[in-house]
Scaffold this active site. Structure first.
Site, PDB file in Angstrom:
ATOM      1  N   SER A 130       0.834  -1.213   0.000  1.00 50.05           N
ATOM      2  CA  SER A 130       0.000   0.000   0.000  1.00 50.05           C
ATOM      3  C   SER A 130       0.859   1.250   0.000  1.00 50.05           C
ATOM      4  O   SER A 130       1.964   1.273   0.562  1.00 50.05           O
ATOM      5  CB  SER A 130      -0.887   0.035   1.244  1.00 50.05           C
ATOM      6  OG  SER A 130      -1.637  -1.138   1.341  1.00 50.05           O
ATOM      7  N   GLU A 245      -4.181 -14.108   1.828  1.00 47.52           N
ATOM      8  CA  GLU A 245      -4.213 -13.088   2.870  1.00 47.52           C
ATOM      9  C   GLU A 245      -5.644 -12.887   3.374  1.00 47.52           C
ATOM     10  O   GLU A 245      -5.877 -12.694   4.555  1.00 47.52           O
ATOM     11  CB  GLU A 245      -3.646 -11.775   2.318  1.00 47.52           C
ATOM     12  CG  GLU A 245      -3.321 -10.794   3.421  1.00 47.52           C
ATOM     13  CD  GLU A 245      -3.012  -9.397   2.904  1.00 47.52           C
ATOM     14  OE1 GLU A 245      -3.370  -9.079   1.762  1.00 47.52           O
ATOM     15  OE2 GLU A 245      -2.431  -8.621   3.680  1.00 47.52           O
TER      16      GLU A 245
HETATM   17  C1  LIG Z   1      -3.989  -2.519  10.569  1.00 49.00           C
HETATM   18  C2  LIG Z   1      -3.599  -2.431   9.125  1.00 49.00           C
HETATM   19  C3  LIG Z   1      -2.517  -3.172   8.672  1.00 49.00           C
HETATM   20  C4  LIG Z   1      -2.117  -3.064   7.349  1.00 49.00           C
HETATM   21  N1  LIG Z   1      -0.992  -3.737   6.962  1.00 49.00           N
HETATM   22  C5  LIG Z   1      -0.531  -3.558   5.707  1.00 49.00           C
HETATM   23  C6  LIG Z   1       0.708  -4.156   5.313  1.00 49.00           C
HETATM   24  O1  LIG Z   1       1.379  -4.857   6.096  1.00 49.00           O
HETATM   25  N2  LIG Z   1       1.152  -3.930   4.054  1.00 49.00           N
HETATM   26  C7  LIG Z   1       0.447  -3.167   3.163  1.00 49.00           C
HETATM   27  O2  LIG Z   1       0.899  -3.021   2.029  1.00 49.00           O
HETATM   28  N3  LIG Z   1      -0.729  -2.573   3.499  1.00 49.00           N
HETATM   29  C8  LIG Z   1      -1.219  -2.747   4.761  1.00 49.00           C
HETATM   30  N4  LIG Z   1      -2.400  -2.136   5.127  1.00 49.00           N
HETATM   31  C9  LIG Z   1      -3.085  -1.261   4.170  1.00 49.00           C
HETATM   32  C10 LIG Z   1      -4.432  -1.780   3.702  1.00 49.00           C
HETATM   33  O3  LIG Z   1      -4.257  -2.805   2.753  1.00 49.00           O
HETATM   34  C11 LIG Z   1      -5.196  -0.566   3.139  1.00 49.00           C
HETATM   35  O4  LIG Z   1      -5.448   0.309   4.222  1.00 49.00           O
HETATM   36  C12 LIG Z   1      -6.504  -0.966   2.504  1.00 49.00           C
HETATM   37  O5  LIG Z   1      -6.277  -1.671   1.310  1.00 49.00           O
HETATM   38  C13 LIG Z   1      -7.398   0.266   2.197  1.00 49.00           C
HETATM   39  O6  LIG Z   1      -6.675   1.223   1.499  1.00 49.00           O
HETATM   40  P1  LIG Z   1      -6.629   2.735   1.989  1.00 49.00           P
HETATM   41  O7  LIG Z   1      -6.259   2.766   3.435  1.00 49.00           O
HETATM   42  O8  LIG Z   1      -5.768   3.494   1.045  1.00 49.00           O
HETATM   43  O9  LIG Z   1      -8.123   3.266   1.883  1.00 49.00           O
HETATM   44  P2  LIG Z   1      -8.848   3.771   0.544  1.00 49.00           P
HETATM   45  O10 LIG Z   1      -8.630   2.809  -0.548  1.00 49.00           O
HETATM   46  O11 LIG Z   1      -8.456   5.201   0.302  1.00 49.00           O
HETATM   47  O12 LIG Z   1     -10.377   3.715   0.971  1.00 49.00           O
HETATM   48  C14 LIG Z   1     -11.001   4.753   1.751  1.00 49.00           C
HETATM   49  C15 LIG Z   1     -12.477   4.390   1.906  1.00 49.00           C
HETATM   50  O13 LIG Z   1     -13.117   4.381   0.608  1.00 49.00           O
HETATM   51  C16 LIG Z   1     -13.744   3.120   0.383  1.00 49.00           C
HETATM   52  N5  LIG Z   1     -13.587   2.733  -1.025  1.00 49.00           N
HETATM   53  C17 LIG Z   1     -12.458   2.811  -1.780  1.00 49.00           C
HETATM   54  N6  LIG Z   1     -12.690   2.356  -3.029  1.00 49.00           N
HETATM   55  C18 LIG Z   1     -14.003   1.974  -3.064  1.00 49.00           C
HETATM   56  C19 LIG Z   1     -14.839   1.400  -4.057  1.00 49.00           C
HETATM   57  N7  LIG Z   1     -14.378   1.124  -5.281  1.00 49.00           N
HETATM   58  N8  LIG Z   1     -16.129   1.111  -3.739  1.00 49.00           N
HETATM   59  C20 LIG Z   1     -16.613   1.356  -2.490  1.00 49.00           C
HETATM   60  N9  LIG Z   1     -15.859   1.919  -1.494  1.00 49.00           N
HETATM   61  C21 LIG Z   1     -14.575   2.215  -1.777  1.00 49.00           C
HETATM   62  C22 LIG Z   1     -12.995   2.134   1.270  1.00 49.00           C
HETATM   63  O14 LIG Z   1     -13.793   1.011   1.591  1.00 49.00           O
HETATM   64  C23 LIG Z   1     -12.695   2.998   2.503  1.00 49.00           C
HETATM   65  O15 LIG Z   1     -13.809   3.021   3.346  1.00 49.00           O
HETATM   66  C24 LIG Z   1      -2.839  -2.239   6.439  1.00 49.00           C
HETATM   67  C25 LIG Z   1      -3.958  -1.514   6.899  1.00 49.00           C
HETATM   68  C26 LIG Z   1      -4.341  -1.602   8.216  1.00 49.00           C
HETATM   69  C27 LIG Z   1      -5.533  -0.800   8.674  1.00 49.00           C
END
Ligand SMILES: Cc1cc2nc3c(=O)[nH]c(=O)nc-3n(C[C@H](O)[C@H](O)[C@H](O)COP(=O)(O)OP(=O)(O)OC[C@H]3O[C@@H](n4cnc5c(N)ncnc54)[C@H](O)[C@@H]3O)c2cc1C
Length: 392
Positions: A130, A245
């Site tokens: 991410s 995962e």
């Molecule tokens: C505790 C924790 C551990 C993690 N560990 C890792 C790790 O080890 N390595 C790593 O690479 N990543 C990690 N992540 C990242 C995680 O994979 C991302 O946070 C997740 O994929 C969501 O991406 P974002 O945070 O950018 O949110 P965004 O993608 O910006 O989403 C924001 C909001 O918009 C909504 N949304 C987005 N797109 C859509 C859509 N098309 N339709 C409907 N709703 C939508 C989402 O559901 C969310 O509510 C971790 C996250 C957490 C919270």
């Protein structure tokens, strides 16, 4: 509570697991795990090495690569007994993501170099996928790798990288080209986290703990021999990894341990709110359904690609969140204090407030808010279920 019927011949295996847990799991560690304390790196790695010593650290890997080669029912039995005994979870990324990826798509040299160190716990891995503007829409990632001779030079940043502060290596997704399709031009690289160009910014989470990080890559050099699969075509290799995962994130063993703890708490508080018991019973029934779904997915020819992976992830994380909320309700006022220190170290010289494990309940509840975001948000899981399962 959750004795799934198994074939008679597996009874011997269950007894073997129980004997191992009694002899190898220190009671203090089991008590800390059961009370929901945050375990240290040393404690987690102790249990990793103990399982490795028994040949059980990688239950799903084939035996020729050092795995246990267990059947689906054996894995289920181990998870059930381990949760009941209070065995800790181990740091999962290397065993469930990197290892299976290298077994399926790595070179012989990569497997020889990395798999033994994953198994014996001498190297901890993190997963750097991410980015600040690439989460749900992961294919829009921009962290860049340029090939110069027999090396790639990596520049950019990754975020939410779990356990980066402990990691010796990471599995990185880098942009090596752009094309008509965003998914084209993504390359998988194995990075040495000790490279001088790697720096880490801690991101404390809502529960006060440090698990998450932002990682910066400044001219980090990676040998071409540490690329997994072809250049630009890493995305296609990720499909099964992402599925693994998602199934992993359902964490049925941990959900079961949490529900067992919840049931004990409710039983010890006969005056708990009316209606709470029936909600706990509903959660226990949902756990049974989840167990069946997980077993069915793991038993399919390609578990990670089974469309059920998104359903499992959604149901599993919702169940964990529900159970952590029910636990707060069951404890009432005793569950309110927010004491992250006690979560890490247990009560020290203080007089415990309420039951012994009450102090961990609020941080635990806060911690589990993350479950519906990590490894794909619940909204994204619902989209996938609509597309892949319902065909909408
Ligand atoms: C505790 C924790 C551990 C993690 N560990 C890792 C790790 O080890 N390595 C790593 O690479 N990543 C990690 N992540 C990242 C995680 O994979 C991302 O946070 C997740 O994929 C969501 O991406 P974002 O945070 O950018 O949110 P965004 O993608 O910006 O989403 C924001 C909001 O918009 C909504 N949304 C987005 N797109 C859509 C859509 N098309 N339709 C409907 N709703 C939508 C989402 O559901 C969310 O509510 C971790 C996250 C957490 C919270």
């Amino acid at each position: 509570m959750s004795d799934v019927p198994v074939a008679d011949e597996l009874g011997g295996f269950r007894a073997e697991v129980q004997r191992f847990l009694v002899s190898a799991l220190p009671p203090e560690l089991a008590a800390r795990t059961k009370a929901g304390h945050t375990l240290s790196r040393d404690e987690l790695m102790f249990w990793h090495r103990t399982l490795h010593g028994r040949g059980w650290v990688a239950p799903g890997w084939p035996t020729e690569h050092g795995g246990a080669g267990w059947s689906i029912l054996q894995r289920h039995i181990y998870d059930e007994e381990a949760a009941r005994a209070g065995a800790p979870s181990i740091i999962p990324m290397a065993l469930t993501i990197v290892g299976p990826l290298l077994i399926a798509h790595g070179t012989d040299a990569q497997r020889t170099k990395y798999l033994p160190r994953i198994l014996d716990g001498s190297e901890i891995w993190c997963q750097a996928w991410s980015e600040p503007e690439a989460g749900s829409d992961l294919a829009s990632l921009r962290c860049h790798a340029e090939r110069i001779g027999d090396e790639y030079v990596v520049n950019g940043t990754k975020i939410w990288t779990t356990f980066a502060q402990w990691a010796d290596r990471c599995m990185l997704l880098a942009r090596t080209a752009t094309g008509d399709r965003q998914q084209f031009g993504i390359t998988i690289l194995l990075i040495d986290m000790k490279d001088p160009g790697v720096s880490i910014r801690p991101l404390p989470s809502l529960d006060g703990m440090h698990v998450l990080n932002q990682v910066y890559f400044d001219n980090v050099r990676v040998l071409v021999s540490d690329r997994v699969g072809p250049e630009d075509e890493g995305w296609g290799l990720l499909k099964s990894t992402v599925g693994h995962e998602r199934i992993l994130n359902a964490d049925v063993g941990r959900a079961r341990a949490l529900l067992d703890r919840l049931i004990r708490t409710v039983q010890a508080n006969p005056g708990a709110q009316p209606g709470l018991r029936s909600r706990v019973a509903r959660a226990a029934i949902r756990l049974r359904s989840l167990e069946v779904l997980v077993m069915r997915a793991l038993d399919s020819p390609d578990p990670a690609n089974a469309s059920g992976a998104s359903i499992i992830k959604l149901l599993g994380t919702e169940l964990q969140q529900e159970a952590s909320w029910l636990m707060s309700e069951a404890l009432g006022l005793y569950g309110l204090p927010y004491l992250p220190d006690v979560m890490q170290n247990g009560w020290q010289n203080e007089i415990p407030i309420g039951p012994d494990d009450a102090a961990t309940v609020t941080p635990f509840y806060l911690f589990w808010r993350k479950a519906s975001i990590s490894a794909g948000t619940s909204e994204i899981m619902r989209n996938l279920i609509a597309q892949q399962v319902l065909g909408r």
